[in-house]
Design a protein around this motif. Structure first.
Motif, PDB file in Angstrom:
ATOM      1  N   PHE A  33      29.557   3.556  56.352  1.00  0.00           N
ATOM      2  CA  PHE A  33      28.621   2.840  57.228  1.00  0.00           C
ATOM      3  C   PHE A  33      27.909   3.826  58.143  1.00  0.00           C
ATOM      4  O   PHE A  33      26.686   3.795  58.297  1.00  0.00           O
ATOM      5  N   ASP A  34      28.677   4.742  58.732  1.00  0.00           N
ATOM      6  CA  ASP A  34      28.109   5.745  59.633  1.00  0.00           C
ATOM      7  C   ASP A  34      27.103   6.625  58.897  1.00  0.00           C
ATOM      8  O   ASP A  34      26.023   6.931  59.412  1.00  0.00           O
ATOM      9  N   ALA A  35      27.436   7.029  57.678  1.00  0.00           N
ATOM     10  CA  ALA A  35      26.538   7.874  56.887  1.00  0.00           C
ATOM     11  C   ALA A  35      25.247   7.134  56.554  1.00  0.00           C
ATOM     12  O   ALA A  35      24.150   7.709  56.593  1.00  0.00           O
ATOM     13  N   ALA A  36      25.380   5.853  56.220  1.00  0.00           N
ATOM     14  CA  ALA A  36      24.185   5.058  55.916  1.00  0.00           C
ATOM     15  C   ALA A  36      23.301   4.925  57.148  1.00  0.00           C
ATOM     16  O   ALA A  36      22.066   4.993  57.059  1.00  0.00           O
ATOM     17  N   LEU A  37      23.915   4.746  58.303  1.00  0.00           N
ATOM     18  CA  LEU A  37      23.144   4.677  59.546  1.00  0.00           C
ATOM     19  C   LEU A  37      22.425   5.987  59.824  1.00  0.00           C
ATOM     20  O   LEU A  37      21.256   6.001  60.230  1.00  0.00           O
ATOM     21  N   MET A  38      23.108   7.117  59.608  1.00  0.00           N
ATOM     22  CA  MET A  38      22.494   8.412  59.894  1.00  0.00           C
ATOM     23  C   MET A  38      21.277   8.675  59.021  1.00  0.00           C
ATOM     24  O   MET A  38      20.345   9.382  59.424  1.00  0.00           O
ATOM     25  N   SER A  39      21.248   8.098  57.830  1.00  0.00           N
ATOM     26  CA  SER A  39      20.085   8.286  56.955  1.00  0.00           C
ATOM     27  C   SER A  39      18.837   7.654  57.529  1.00  0.00           C
ATOM     28  O   SER A  39      17.715   7.999  57.125  1.00  0.00           O
ATOM     29  N   VAL A  40      18.982   6.720  58.472  1.00  0.00           N
ATOM     30  CA  VAL A  40      17.820   6.106  59.111  1.00  0.00           C
ATOM     31  C   VAL A  40      17.769   6.429  60.604  1.00  0.00           C
ATOM     32  O   VAL A  40      17.075   5.759  61.378  1.00  0.00           O
ATOM     33  N   GLY A  41      18.534   7.462  61.018  1.00  0.00           N
ATOM     34  CA  GLY A  41      18.412   7.945  62.390  1.00  0.00           C
ATOM     35  C   GLY A  41      19.296   7.256  63.405  1.00  0.00           C
ATOM     36  O   GLY A  41      19.035   7.340  64.604  1.00  0.00           O
ATOM     37  N   PHE A  42      20.363   6.581  62.965  1.00  0.00           N
ATOM     38  CA  PHE A  42      21.297   5.929  63.883  1.00  0.00           C
ATOM     39  C   PHE A  42      22.695   6.474  63.612  1.00  0.00           C
ATOM     40  O   PHE A  42      22.955   7.102  62.587  1.00  0.00           O
ATOM     41  N   LYS A  43      23.606   6.207  64.533  1.00  0.00           N
ATOM     42  CA  LYS A  43      24.981   6.697  64.382  1.00  0.00           C
ATOM     43  C   LYS A  43      25.919   5.826  65.194  1.00  0.00           C
ATOM     44  O   LYS A  43      25.557   5.290  66.248  1.00  0.00           O
ATOM     45  N   LEU A  44      27.133   5.676  64.702  1.00  0.00           N
ATOM     46  CA  LEU A  44      28.171   4.955  65.438  1.00  0.00           C
ATOM     47  C   LEU A  44      28.761   5.854  66.502  1.00  0.00           C
ATOM     48  O   LEU A  44      29.019   7.044  66.259  1.00  0.00           O
ATOM     49  N   SER A  45      29.003   5.312  67.680  1.00  0.00           N
ATOM     50  CA  SER A  45      29.726   6.068  68.695  1.00  0.00           C
ATOM     51  C   SER A  45      31.168   6.260  68.236  1.00  0.00           C
ATOM     52  O   SER A  45      31.665   5.532  67.359  1.00  0.00           O
ATOM     53  N   ALA A  46      31.848   7.230  68.821  1.00  0.00           N
ATOM     54  CA  ALA A  46      33.237   7.500  68.431  1.00  0.00           C
ATOM     55  C   ALA A  46      34.105   6.265  68.662  1.00  0.00           C
ATOM     56  O   ALA A  46      34.974   5.929  67.837  1.00  0.00           O
ATOM     57  N   GLU A  47      33.879   5.562  69.755  1.00  0.00           N
ATOM     58  CA  GLU A  47      34.666   4.367  70.060  1.00  0.00           C
ATOM     59  C   GLU A  47      34.416   3.262  69.040  1.00  0.00           C
ATOM     60  O   GLU A  47      35.344   2.578  68.593  1.00  0.00           O
ATOM     61  N   LEU A  48      33.156   3.078  68.652  1.00  0.00           N
ATOM     62  CA  LEU A  48      32.831   2.039  67.681  1.00  0.00           C
ATOM     63  C   LEU A  48      33.363   2.403  66.300  1.00  0.00           C
ATOM     64  O   LEU A  48      33.883   1.543  65.571  1.00  0.00           O
ATOM     65  N   LEU A  49      33.285   3.672  65.935  1.00  0.00           N
ATOM     66  CA  LEU A  49      33.816   4.111  64.647  1.00  0.00           C
ATOM     67  C   LEU A  49      35.328   3.874  64.574  1.00  0.00           C
ATOM     68  O   LEU A  49      35.857   3.403  63.555  1.00  0.00           O
TER      69      LEU A  49
END
Length: 723
Positions: A33-49
């Protein structure tokens, strides 16, 4: 049902409501999920991950699907951005050669040969009649095959999504923030508030709803649930009536009132009667909207309800059967007699109106004693004036320092702009200085105390959002007048639109201006290639959506000002199309990639305004040689059709001169007021955060802030405006 409100929370707060589901081993799915978000310029915070990793794989996947759809739309990646020239920005042809090629194709086509020869014999060829002009000649997949993969760069945008509370907690918190906002919301913000108010009508309510438009939306929801209405002026009732029929609660646009259910009529009349019974003087407010009151009276039938005689008085005033002199008329009469002192004394009963009249009152004062009366009255009532009005007057006085001879820019609530010569006499310097001191002292008193201010330097030149109408909806959007750095070798901006019913042609253009605002060059469908960059090609019809791009090499730009424009050549307006938005990307020279790459997008702004020419922002080269963006969010009336960058360059130059030279109150101003002797002020270095609670103001929320910290980012910048 409640999940439909989750996208509102993500868009407004960049928080993901705490995902729920079965406990499990979701770490792998969370990383994906985090990798998919990064492909569009977003990222999960450490707490959310970490939270997602403790849920089941199914729960993570369900959350990912919902969230990815939301963030892709936020950045404009929910549509396929094709280009006319398949290799763009490479191999863009010379404009004349391209047009000649289109004519050659038309001559080779049996269906268009005769009409093309006829046009050639007349000496003028309409490009829109040529079959190879204006429509995509390849599929989106074919275009992708011509472009290398994007190379990651340190400067790529990365927007962090943080872990929020439960969905109900986040919805309630957002509702309270929007409903209790001290500044008006934009059209999209009001729409979001309407959705939230219906869900939250039976829950916690803000202590105060200072903005009348917000109050109308909230009252609509309260009426539907049988709750008591929040009314203290007769105009509150008129706004509510407009809200009930889906009309304009700002009362600036006409609303077609229609028949209302009997229970609704009774509620409106009872509320109106209660307001006038407490303060009969409020009948004077009817004059501002007399015709609307007449139309509303025809729908409410007040004569059928003799138990509410004060409500009937409202419609009697509207019809001219009952007298209720307005404050404006009484003040105008005194000023016409030259009695400024008496006019000021009368205006003290309406502090906001007095403040909005300060400039004119000072100019109408013939003696020093009268000017002293004006300044003293302002000091006497300043505590009763809303913070937004105090800041607006402070900004106005700041820009009244210059002598006459400059440009005066007018912008209405819809972003329609026009410019004229400023022929006003200067405000007296002594009174101007005294008023500024009064306003600064009052704002300093109202601003909350902060033991430790942590400031991102990048936010200091962001303009204060004194109105939501000065900011478009979107990602990375800042209020009108804000200034921000532009770091990157390649600047690429884009427009996407999808027509509703009629063939619609939007043209993305860029005017390149010299320091004196004269035209140096431009890029558009009439000039596809220049030393500075390339245009992706003209698309003239968008039944399935269309995109146009302009690519600029900033080190090659010889001008001092880059003005992106979206011109409506033909078809539906910005408020009529199914969808339209503008944005820009920043890349390093070696990054390659597709024409549109979500993680390089710095701005995606909705185009929803009047007029036929949109001016989202301007890029300015500073004395240090660095480029900065200044947000405009403006619309020009333009022509009914065939608008071009060449045709409106005089208007744009005059407008820019007035806008660029006008200074807005910024975050820097408020932080200086907040920095008292007991305050520790730290400029954030982008790395280290203090261990204890802070008031953080910046463009992005840093990781690791103390949980009791107060956080202000562009998403809730309006919270800085004191009540």
């Amino acid at each position: 049902m409640v999940h439909r409100l989750e996208p509102l929370v993500i868009r407004h707060t960049h928080r993901l409501p705490r995902p729920t589901g079965a406990i499990g081993e979701g770490a792998v799915a969370a990383q994906q999920f985090d990798a998919a978000l990064m492909s569009v310029g977003f990222k999960l915070s450490a707490e959310l991950l970490a939270h997602l990793s403790g849920l089941s794989e199914g729960a993570v996947v369900e959350t990912a699907v919902r969230t990815l759809g939301t963030v892709r739309e936020m950045v404009g990646d929910h549509v396929r951005h094709n280009v006319y020239f398949i290799d763009f920005p490479a191999n863009v042809p010379d404009t004349f050669e391209f047009w000649m090629g289109c004519i050659a194709d038309a001559l080779a086509d049996d269906e268009t040969r005769a009409s093309t020869l006829e046009q050639l014999s007349a000496g003028v060829v309409n490009l829109l009649t040529l079959p190879s002009y204006g429509n995509y000649r390849h599929t989106y997949a074919e275009m992708l095959a011509h472009h290398d993969e994007l190379i990651a760069a340190a400067g790529d945008r990365m927007t962090v999504l943080h872990l929020g509370g439960t969905l109900d907690e986040e919805i309630t918190s957002l509702y309270l923030a929007l409903a209790g906002s001290t500044t008006p919301l934009g059209e999209d913000g009001l729409g979001d508030l309407r959705d939230l108010a219906g869900h939250c009508a039976d829950g916690p309510q803000p202590e105060d709803i200072p903005v009348r438009e917000n109050r109308a939306v909230v009252n609509q929801a309260r009426l539907m649930t049988g709750s008591s209405l929040l009314l203290d002026t007769v105009t509150d009732v008129l706004r509510l009536a407009c809200a009930l029929v889906g009309g304009d609660v700002t009362l600036r646009e006409p609303t077609r009132l229609r028949a209302l259910p009997r229970s609704v009529r009774r509620a409106l009349l009872a509320g109106l009667d209660a307001v006038v019974a407490v303060s009969p003087a409020k009948l004077a407010d009817v004059h501002a909207h007399r015709e609307r009151w007449k139309r509303l009276g025809e729908r409410l039938h007040p004569h059928e309800y003799p138990q509410w005689p004060h409500a009937a008085d409202v419609f009697a005033v509207a019809r001219g059967e009952k007298t209720a002199r307005s404050l404006d008329s009484r003040v105008a009469e005194l000023l016409a007699r030259g009695d400024t002192t008496a006019a000021v004394e009368l205006l003290k009963a309406a502090p906001g109106k007095l403040f909005r009249s300060l400039d004119q009152l000072l100019l109408d004062s013939f003696t020093q004693d009268e000017r002293d009366v004006v300044v003293a009255a302002a000091g006497h009532v300043v505590r009763d004036v809303s913070g937004r009005v105090v800041l607006s007057v402070r900004q106005h006085l700041h820009n009244r320092e210059q002598e006459t001879g400059g440009q005066r820019v007018f912008v209405n609530r819809l972003g329609r702009a026009w410019v004229t010569d400023d022929v006003r006499r200067p405000v007296f310097a002594r009174e101007r200085g005294r008023l500024i001191s009064v306003l600064d002292a009052e704002l300093r008193r109202r601003l909350p105390a902060a033991d430790h201010l942590l400031i991102d330097p990048e936010v200091l030149d962001v303009a204060l959002p004194l109105s939501g109408n000065a900011t478009a909806s979107g990602l990375g959007v800042l209020p009108r007048g804000s200034v921000s750095r532009v770091d990157g070798e390649l600047l690429r901006f884009f427009v996407h639109w999808k027509q509703t019913a009629n063939s619609t042609d939007y043209d993305l253009s860029a005017a390149l201006l010299n320091a004196d605002y004269s035209t140096a060059s431009w890029l558009s469908y009439t000039n596809l290639r220049a030393v500075e960059g390339e245009h992706s090609g003209d698309i003239t019809n968008a039944p399935d959506g269309a995109s146009e791009f302009i690519n600029l090499r900033l080190d090659a730009v010889r001008a001092d000002c880059i003005v992106p424009q979206v011109n409506i050549f033909s078809g539906e307006g910005f408020e009529e199309v199914e969808e339209s938005f503008f944005g820009f990307m920043l890349r390093e020279g070696e990054q390659q990639g597709r024409p549109f790459e979500a993680r390089t997008v710095r701005l995606k702004s909705e185009l929803r305004g009047p007029g036929r020419v949109a001016l989202p922002l301007v890029f300015l080269r500073g004395g240090d040689g660095r480029w900065r963006a200044k947000w405009l969010h403006l619309y020009l009336k333009g022509a009914p059709s065939s608008n071009t960058v060449e045709g409106n360059r005089v208007t744009v130059a005059a407008l820019l001169r007035g806008i660029v030279e006008c200074e807005q109150l910024s975050v820097r101003y408020l932080t200086e007021l907040m920095s008292g002797s007991a305050t520790t002020l730290t400029l954030w270095d982008g790395k280290t955060v203090p261990a204890g609670p802070v008031t953080y103001i910046g463009l992005e929320r840093p990781a690791g802030l103390h949980p009791q910290s107060r956080i202000v980012t562009p998403e809730n910048l309006r919270d800085l405006i004191p009540a």
